[in-house]
Design a protein around this motif. Structure first.
Motif, mmCIF file in Angstrom:
data_model
loop_
_atom_site.group_PDB
_atom_site.id
_atom_site.type_symbol
_atom_site.label_atom_id
_atom_site.label_comp_id
_atom_site.label_asym_id
_atom_site.label_seq_id
_atom_site.Cartn_x
_atom_site.Cartn_y
_atom_site.Cartn_z
ATOM 1 N N ALA A 120 44.311 39.115 46.173
ATOM 2 C CA ALA A 120 45.617 39.723 45.911
ATOM 3 C C ALA A 120 46.508 38.749 45.158
ATOM 4 N N LEU A 121 46.449 37.494 45.576
ATOM 5 C CA LEU A 121 47.261 36.470 44.929
ATOM 6 C C LEU A 121 46.840 36.271 43.476
ATOM 7 N N SER A 122 45.535 36.082 43.263
ATOM 8 C CA SER A 122 45.128 35.789 41.879
ATOM 9 C C SER A 122 45.367 36.999 40.978
ATOM 10 N N GLN A 123 45.230 38.200 41.525
ATOM 11 C CA GLN A 123 45.525 39.376 40.702
ATOM 12 C C GLN A 123 47.001 39.435 40.320
ATOM 13 N N ALA A 124 47.841 39.128 41.296
ATOM 14 C CA ALA A 124 49.286 39.159 41.026
ATOM 15 C C ALA A 124 49.645 38.118 39.968
ATOM 16 N N VAL A 125 49.056 36.933 40.076
ATOM 17 C CA VAL A 125 49.354 35.873 39.106
ATOM 18 C C VAL A 125 48.864 36.282 37.714
ATOM 19 N N GLU A 126 47.630 36.789 37.644
ATOM 20 C CA GLU A 126 47.079 37.172 36.339
ATOM 21 C C GLU A 126 47.912 38.272 35.687
ATOM 22 N N ARG A 127 48.310 39.241 36.497
ATOM 23 C CA ARG A 127 49.143 40.325 35.952
ATOM 24 C C ARG A 127 50.447 39.787 35.377
ATOM 25 N N THR A 128 51.029 38.836 36.103
ATOM 26 C CA THR A 128 52.309 38.294 35.644
ATOM 27 C C THR A 128 52.123 37.465 34.378
ATOM 28 N N LEU A 129 51.025 36.693 34.332
ATOM 29 C CA LEU A 129 50.759 35.896 33.132
ATOM 30 C C LEU A 129 50.538 36.806 31.917
ATOM 31 N N GLU A 130 49.897 37.926 32.172
ATOM 32 C CA GLU A 130 49.662 38.878 31.090
ATOM 33 C C GLU A 130 50.988 39.440 30.570
ATOM 34 N N LEU A 131 51.875 39.724 31.499
ATOM 35 C CA LEU A 131 53.180 40.293 31.148
ATOM 36 C C LEU A 131 53.959 39.361 30.218
ATOM 37 N N VAL A 132 53.816 38.061 30.409
ATOM 38 C CA VAL A 132 54.568 37.117 29.564
ATOM 39 C C VAL A 132 53.685 36.538 28.453
ATOM 40 N N ASN A 133 52.559 37.212 28.200
ATOM 41 C CA ASN A 133 51.655 36.802 27.115
ATOM 42 C C ASN A 133 51.099 35.395 27.271
ATOM 43 N N LEU A 134 50.675 35.044 28.477
ATOM 44 C CA LEU A 134 50.076 33.725 28.699
ATOM 45 C C LEU A 134 48.650 33.843 29.237
ATOM 46 N N THR A 135 48.045 34.999 29.051
ATOM 47 C CA THR A 135 46.693 35.189 29.551
ATOM 48 C C THR A 135 45.780 34.075 29.040
ATOM 49 N N GLY A 136 44.999 33.491 29.937
ATOM 50 C CA GLY A 136 44.039 32.479 29.522
ATOM 51 C C GLY A 136 44.554 31.046 29.596
ATOM 52 N N LEU A 137 45.840 30.890 29.878
ATOM 53 C CA LEU A 137 46.385 29.526 29.922
ATOM 54 C C LEU A 137 46.612 29.021 31.350
ATOM 55 N N GLY A 138 46.096 29.766 32.325
ATOM 56 C CA GLY A 138 46.368 29.459 33.727
ATOM 57 C C GLY A 138 45.973 28.071 34.187
ATOM 58 N N GLN A 139 44.946 27.512 33.573
ATOM 59 C CA GLN A 139 44.461 26.217 34.078
ATOM 60 C C GLN A 139 45.157 25.020 33.449
ATOM 61 N N ARG A 140 46.010 25.261 32.454
ATOM 62 C CA ARG A 140 46.705 24.130 31.830
ATOM 63 C C ARG A 140 47.821 23.588 32.708
ATOM 64 N N ARG A 141 48.181 22.327 32.418
ATOM 65 C CA ARG A 141 49.379 21.751 33.022
ATOM 66 C C ARG A 141 50.569 22.070 32.120
ATOM 67 N N PRO A 142 51.789 22.105 32.695
ATOM 68 C CA PRO A 142 52.974 22.348 31.862
ATOM 69 C C PRO A 142 53.059 21.412 30.658
ATOM 70 N N SER A 143 52.639 20.143 30.832
ATOM 71 C CA SER A 143 52.734 19.177 29.716
ATOM 72 C C SER A 143 51.812 19.550 28.558
ATOM 73 N N GLU A 144 50.866 20.438 28.809
ATOM 74 C CA GLU A 144 49.945 20.855 27.744
ATOM 75 C C GLU A 144 50.401 22.141 27.047
ATOM 76 N N LEU A 145 51.670 22.502 27.272
ATOM 77 C CA LEU A 145 52.205 23.728 26.675
ATOM 78 C C LEU A 145 53.394 23.420 25.782
ATOM 79 N N SER A 146 53.668 24.316 24.838
ATOM 80 C CA SER A 146 54.887 24.195 24.019
ATOM 81 C C SER A 146 56.103 24.577 24.868
ATOM 82 N N GLY A 147 57.275 24.260 24.346
ATOM 83 C CA GLY A 147 58.502 24.595 25.073
ATOM 84 C C GLY A 147 58.618 26.086 25.351
ATOM 85 N N GLY A 148 58.285 26.898 24.357
ATOM 86 C CA GLY A 148 58.362 28.346 24.537
ATOM 87 C C GLY A 148 57.381 28.837 25.591
#
Ligand SMILES: Nc1ncnc2c1ncn2[C@@H]1O[C@H](COP(=O)(O)OP(=O)(O)OP(=O)(O)O)[C@@H](O)[C@H]1O
Ligand SMILES: [Mg+2]
Length: 380
Positions: A120-148
């Motif tokens: 239930a947890l991982s589904q909720a997280v994946e759905r939310t990541l999809e909503l903000v167009n971040l699908t596939g980036l779940g395993q990165r650290r914040p420092s490995e992402l752009s500001g946006g």
């Protein structure tokens, strides 16, 4: 994540917050404000630095206790509840992500606190990541992402718990101009898709107009005006509001006669029928708010010299030198009419139906406006 069944309405009732500074001086950060937020609406608190926007938002979130007044959600007083019991999500200017956690775990954080786990947890997280167009980036650290991308994670984290109210404190001001525009469109899309009641703090008037159902213009801890963006733009109740939302010329005029919502006013020697605020009466001098796009260039009975001309592509901006002031005009039809140069003598006129007359009381106020109050586009 599904559309909230019944979006929460929020009422602020006579909210006041006083702080005592280390020098024992008292600061009234928020001064007796009342506001009704309809369920599912997007409301922006807009105003100059220090006008009390963040303090208001922090009181709604529960990070700051009101000195007096109440906050109601769907009619129930939540003023005494701790932040974690308020079912609200908050997005900050500094994304405030956990640097040592992955994107997935950042978004999962609030859900784990609520004892969710497993599928239930991982589904909720994946759905939310999809909503903000971040699908596939779940395993990165914040420092490995752009500001946006980091700000999208912050948005996802606030939304994952399916809050009843979303709160934003200048979430885009650390991003460059292009990204700000695209991310604000995305925030609006997501908010409308989910129908979550949202309160958004900004001092960027274009952001406020683009996002909001209701814009609340604040000054010195008080609400100057609240309403739909087009209404606030078209019918600003004070000179401060007119100046803060968009750009405005202020022309003095002699009121000849007045009706319920109109007045006959002599402006630049010409009688005109102008929409008018209450209090515009014969015998008073009105201040007439004229938006630059409501100045007609190249036709009409008035004459002026062009002081400055700035070519902006879709439109040209002119400063017209009047006898005692400078009038800002924009011409969207320069391709049809040609460009004017500084020094050119041109004809011009006003569209009186697009102007708005204010009584002296609403206009005087500008004397009290501090220089910081000029709307500033954040650099970037
Ligand atoms: N903890 C505090 N102690 C004393 N004064 C405070 C405190 N927090 C805020 N203030 C004061 O309250 C007023 C409102 O502050 P607030 O942070 O709400 O403004 P703001 O509208 O969010 O401004 P900005 O656009 O700069 O973020 C300011 O005068 C500020 O200095
Ligand atoms: Mg602030």
């Amino acid at each position: 994540m599904t559309t909230t069944a019944s979006p929460a309405s929020v009422s602020l009732e006579r909210l006041t917050k006083r702080f005592r500074t280390p020098e024992s001086r008292e600061v009234v950060a928020v001064d007796d404000i009342s506001l009704e937020l309809d369920g599912g609406s997007f409301v922006t608190l807009l105003g100059p630095s220090g006008c009390g926007k963040t303090t208001t938002l922090r009181m709604i979130a529960g990070f700051e206790a009101p000195t007096s007044g109440r906050i109601l959600v769907d009619g129930a007083d939540i003023s005494r509840k701790t932040p974690d019991k308020r079912e609200m999500g908050m997005v900050f200017q500094s994304y405030a992500l956990f640097p040592h956690l992955s994107v997935f775990e950042n978004v999962a954080y609030g859900l784990r606190l609520r004892r969710q786990s497993g599928k239930a947890l991982s589904q909720a997280v994946e759905r939310t990541l999809e909503l903000v167009n971040l699908t596939g980036l779940g395993q990165r650290r914040p420092s490995e992402l752009s500001g946006g991308q980091q700000q999208r994670v912050a948005l996802a984290r606030a939304m994952a718990i399916e809050p009843r109210v979303l709160l934003f404190d200048e979430p885009l001001s650390n991003l460059d101009a292009k990204l700000r525009v695209s991310l604000r469109a995305e925030i609006r899309r997501i908010q409308q898709q989910l129908g979550i009641t949202s309160v958004y703090v900004t001092h960027d008037q274009s952001e406020a107009m683009a996002l909001s159902d209701v814009v609340v213009v604040m000054k010195d801890g008080r609400i100057e005006q609240a309403g739909p963006p087009d209404e606030v733009y078209r019918r600003p109740m004070t000179r401060f509001v007119a100046d803060f939302i968009g750009r405005a010329n202020f022309l003095e005029g002699e009121v000849q006669s007045s009706g319920e919502d109109h007045a006959e006013i002599t402006i630049q020697g010409q009688p005109m029928r102008v929409p008018a605020a209450p209090g515009v009466r014969p015998g008073v001098r009105a201040t007439v708010v004229v938006r630059p796009e409501s100045v007609r260039i190249g036709s009409g009975d008035l004459r002026a010299k062009v002081g400055r001309s700035t070519f902006l592509g879709p439109l040209v901006e002119y400063e017209l030198m009047l006898d005692d002031e400078v009038l800002l005009a924009v011409d969207p039809d320069w391709m049809g009419k040609g460009l004017h140069q500084p020094g050119d003598e041109i004809a011009w006129s006003l569209r009186p139906d697009q102007a708005y007359a204010l009584p002296p009381s609403a206009a005087d106020e500008l004397a009290a406006v501090d220089p910081d109050a000029v709307p500033v586009e954040p650099a970037g």
